[in-house]
Scaffold this active site. Sequence first.
Site, PDB file in Angstrom:
ATOM      1  N   THR A 118      30.909 -11.293  16.269  1.00  0.00           N
ATOM      2  CA  THR A 118      31.126 -10.256  15.251  1.00  0.00           C
ATOM      3  C   THR A 118      30.150 -10.440  14.088  1.00  0.00           C
ATOM      4  O   THR A 118      29.825  -9.484  13.398  1.00  0.00           O
ATOM      5  CB  THR A 118      32.575 -10.247  14.743  1.00  0.00           C
ATOM      6  OG1 THR A 118      32.861 -11.446  14.031  1.00  0.00           O
ATOM      7  CG2 THR A 118      33.562 -10.078  15.900  1.00  0.00           C
TER       8      THR A 118
ATOM      9  N   HIS B 137      56.246  15.334  -4.487  1.00  0.00           N
ATOM     10  CA  HIS B 137      57.265  16.106  -5.185  1.00  0.00           C
ATOM     11  C   HIS B 137      57.144  15.978  -6.704  1.00  0.00           C
ATOM     12  O   HIS B 137      57.109  14.877  -7.240  1.00  0.00           O
ATOM     13  CB  HIS B 137      58.650  15.669  -4.720  1.00  0.00           C
ATOM     14  CG  HIS B 137      58.806  15.760  -3.233  1.00  0.00           C
ATOM     15  ND1 HIS B 137      58.683  16.940  -2.547  1.00  0.00           N
ATOM     16  CD2 HIS B 137      59.035  14.813  -2.280  1.00  0.00           C
ATOM     17  CE1 HIS B 137      58.840  16.715  -1.251  1.00  0.00           C
ATOM     18  NE2 HIS B 137      59.044  15.427  -1.054  1.00  0.00           N
TER      19      HIS B 137
ATOM     20  N   LYS C 172      33.725  -5.828  14.031  1.00  0.00           N
ATOM     21  CA  LYS C 172      33.708  -6.228  12.623  1.00  0.00           C
ATOM     22  C   LYS C 172      34.238  -5.080  11.761  1.00  0.00           C
ATOM     23  O   LYS C 172      33.849  -3.925  11.973  1.00  0.00           O
ATOM     24  CB  LYS C 172      32.273  -6.563  12.198  1.00  0.00           C
ATOM     25  CG  LYS C 172      32.179  -7.535  11.046  1.00  0.00           C
ATOM     26  CD  LYS C 172      32.429  -8.957  11.491  1.00  0.00           C
ATOM     27  CE  LYS C 172      32.033 -10.008  10.486  1.00  0.00           C
ATOM     28  NZ  LYS C 172      32.196 -11.362  11.055  1.00  0.00           N
TER      29      LYS C 172
END
Lengths: 292, 292, 292, 292
Positions: free
Chosen positions: C65, C256, C20
């Site tokens: 699950t 940057h 899960k």
Amino acid sequence: MTAGQPPRVKVKLGENNYGKAEVNLMKIGRDTPRHEIRDVQVRVAMTGDFGAAHAQGDNTDLIATDTVRNTIYGLAKEGFAGSIEEFGQELIAHFVKTGSRVTGGFAEFTEHLWERLPTGDGQGHAHAFVRQMPKRTARVESGDGKTFKVTSGIQELYLLKTTQSGWEGYLLDERFTTLPETHERVMASSVTCKWEYAVDSCDYDDVWQRVFGQLQATFPDHYSPSLQNTLYRMGEAVLNACPEISRIWFQMSNKHHLVYNLARFGLENRNEILHVDPEPYGLMEAWVERAE
Amino acid sequence: MTAGQPPRVKVKLGENNYGKAEVNLMKIGRDTPRHEIRDVQVRVAMTGDFGAAHAQGDNTDLIATDTVRNTIYGLAKEGFAGSIEEFGQELIAHFVKTGSRVTGGFAEFTEHLWERLPTGDGQGHAHAFVRQMPKRTARVESGDGKTFKVTSGIQELYLLKTTQSGWEGYLLDERFTTLPETHERVMASSVTCKWEYAVDSCDYDDVWQRVFGQLQATFPDHYSPSLQNTLYRMGEAVLNACPEISRIWFQMSNKHHLVYNLARFGLENRNEILHVDPEPYGLMEAWVERAE
Amino acid sequence: MTAGQPPRVKVKLGENNYGKAEVNLMKIGRDTPRHEIRDVQVRVAMTGDFGAAHAQGDNTDLIATDTVRNTIYGLAKEGFAGSIEEFGQELIAHFVKTGSRVTGGFAEFTEHLWERLPTGDGQGHAHAFVRQMPKRTARVESGDGKTFKVTSGIQELYLLKTTQSGWEGYLLDERFTTLPETHERVMASSVTCKWEYAVDSCDYDDVWQRVFGQLQATFPDHYSPSLQNTLYRMGEAVLNACPEISRIWFQMSNKHHLVYNLARFGLENRNEILHVDPEPYGLMEAWVERAE
Amino acid sequence: MTAGQPPRVKVKLGENNYGKAEVNLMKIGRDTPRHEIRDVQVRVAMTGDFGAAHAQGDNTDLIATDTVRNTIYGLAKEGFAGSIEEFGQELIAHFVKTGSRVTGGFAEFTEHLWERLPTGDGQGHAHAFVRQMPKRTARVESGDGKTFKVTSGIQELYLLKTTQSGWEGYLLDERFTTLPETHERVMASSVTCKWEYAVDSCDYDDVWQRVFGQLQATFPDHYSPSLQNTLYRMGEAVLNACPEISRIWFQMSNKHHLVYNLARFGLENRNEILHVDPEPYGLMEAWVERAE
């Protein structure tokens, strides 16, 4: 147009604007060894007489959005000495002056806040920083490039308290109400707010700090019978602490922290184990204003 | 309040609403073996007399946002037989009827579109689907629960053409313009639009399909001197094809595809190799309306 | 299978796991009026003998699950007295014990950190909090449910310094190098790191705080000739300060901050006005390890 | 280092790489009026002898990540005539040849797919496109710049079926199992997969289309007793249809569509009204491989 379609109707341009969005700009103050940084994402949109561009594809006197970008960086060098609220005014004033077709517009800012890295002396580092939450926002709007409506805000201030909050006495719809009443729950909210000013100008940075302080002080200082009531109290505290502000708007999500049903597993859950439900959430929006 | 603070000012509640956001709902039509699905994210907000809740923490007769959620699912079962535009009206009407303090509100929908999985016979699968872009949106607003202002829309329709687009004749600001003019560029836009209706009700699904078709047909059917002009043409095409629509608003980003400077490497670049710049982007917003 | 397709080939199941993900759990310590909170997102995955489930659709002895989710909340109540690193071990041990087919697995945590709201006495609020950046992470893996490999980490620590950074002496590719060398630039990085342990167990919370402190102290304490060198120094500092750690991995993006070309507008830019480019970014990944 | 800290330990550089990420590149084929586009996000990372850069800050012979970016665009012009899988090989080979310290590396691609806008003749527009889901991915890795390990994939293919799916016969944990068994549920999954090749090179575009077709054909062609079984069947179908592929890995989320409890409101819910729960979700990962 192919056969069978209705005859061409007459159309016209309604309210419109255009500009550049997500211009990411950092300005570093290097006048002393103790550097200062401002880190903002800017959107600038212009309003004005853009009918020919839309209807005839005539771009005469139109300011390119690429020029808008260049200008934001250029004016950030020459100006932007103070707050984003003031920089927004500089930007709009510039575009109205530069573009013969531009009569007004708006500038929106999302500012990332940075804190100096900690140092032994408690002063914070002179040139090194770590990014913080929440974010600061501002919006400046103008119809003429001379007078401005300024709004400032806070974005994603995520607050939570583990007690001193409840939700009771509401309408018990015979069919669709299943939520039990409670006087003991977790309250969590991602707070977004914005405020308008009662004055033409002020120390915007200082006002922001005061609002930020009031939200953090008020959120936990009472038993909350509803997010709406806490919202209102926060607005009241801000208006008390900031005479510069005429009214303040909140959007407060109610991030539900659901007590997980552990009784099924033979376990007691005294508001200790919670499911932080991402969806759905209660959402409250309101203006709190001065009464007279 | 601690000493030294200004005396308490009087405040009042301004415009406000509350409700539930990000309610994810799927409705499956199972009346025949050829199933139908609608997959929507809903926000419902109520307006009305909520002053006591805000100022006094009095929740009497307030509809809990949890009840709002239950109701959305419950009414989806009993109603939601047609479009999201009609379901929004059912929802707002219900809350105005149910809550004695509720006088109006709005419902907003983001609908995920699904296509049937391909089958050999070209009919598409009876019960299996794959999710598509773009998304369909709608908003229904009402002040009384009886009359409704309906808006429909399309979100994130990402269109691109590799030629037949330019940007020329614009203002050459002596200082800040650096962009060269061009009559040959790539044009790409993530289109979001919404429209209002000239009629009280209509076949909203059919209108949506017609708008979607017109956008796809118009975007490439002309040389585009600007995104603004293409926006306007798309609006014109929609108003021609859909007499049900009174006006349409577009938000079109100009996703810049920059010709990468390959000359530095001794290579020619005839608009073939481009940097898809995520930021910043031009952003155009406009209403296109019927002229009379 | 239709005619003309190749004959059916024999296939087998390779490495696999299931479980899960995105289980959002808050645990509140309410033993004293000064509450403690832990706010984590958990993923648990199990490994073992799942061949029949995959190949024959035989679910015998498979842990659902949904049961995994329930168990996470249940064990959080009974256990989770300490760090996420320890809770991960409790979880994996449980699933190996419970599922006859489960031989091992892993648990991954992303923990949101909260700070107490400020109070006048400097102690912080007893039950009200504001969410912070960065995030804390952990991963616990086991092949047998008894011995564990623990990894801890930090996610999205966004650091910046406005000077004391350069990039010189690199390869000047005759064709593709256009970047000029510099010994004065802004350096910014969103730092993600993770570390492994030289010990079987330790005070994970304390180690995390020491690593966090070392990163903040080392980032600005030297002239940086490259992000790689700063990365290495940060690793060295961590290994010095934390004998419990065997090695540490960094992923550091080079965000940057490009000096915007203002010379075109007749303006000097002494590293003051920068374009914070969202894309592309340099990306450095490295392990720093003990030499013996 | 301040007093009281442990003596400096010896450290060394472990596995490492660096390069440029999120390089957004479009290549347009303009050889005929019917244009072709490829729209990719690229990450290139180099591996090799970078110890001096990390430990001593010595950048000698290091390829700047800015040079990496330039090279990607430059080589896209000179090469990139075929698939992203082949372009990745061109890139890595180039950097190994160019950088004396570079011994290998990897290139990762996420490709946005575009469909031609519809035309009356069914051919699709010659130069106008609309962006599609899902995304195509590839990864090319090499230790020497001459031999390559190629992996291809699909990202975010969101599939759903409204019937012919169940979950039964699993372990009923006496404490933590609360989910009832079912042979009639909605199954939805956002499928991500990647595959390795049994051949040194092949028509990667064609293979990708065949995999894409097999996934869509197999997902609905059986009663699914579990997501694991459907995953396995999809892998089996791919290995049957694509002799070029040696094995395939799936990550399939189980996006739970929960039957909303309408019985509380006196309404029957025959799997028609569902809550599309964003969190948590089941997550299955597995390789399906050739058996001999």
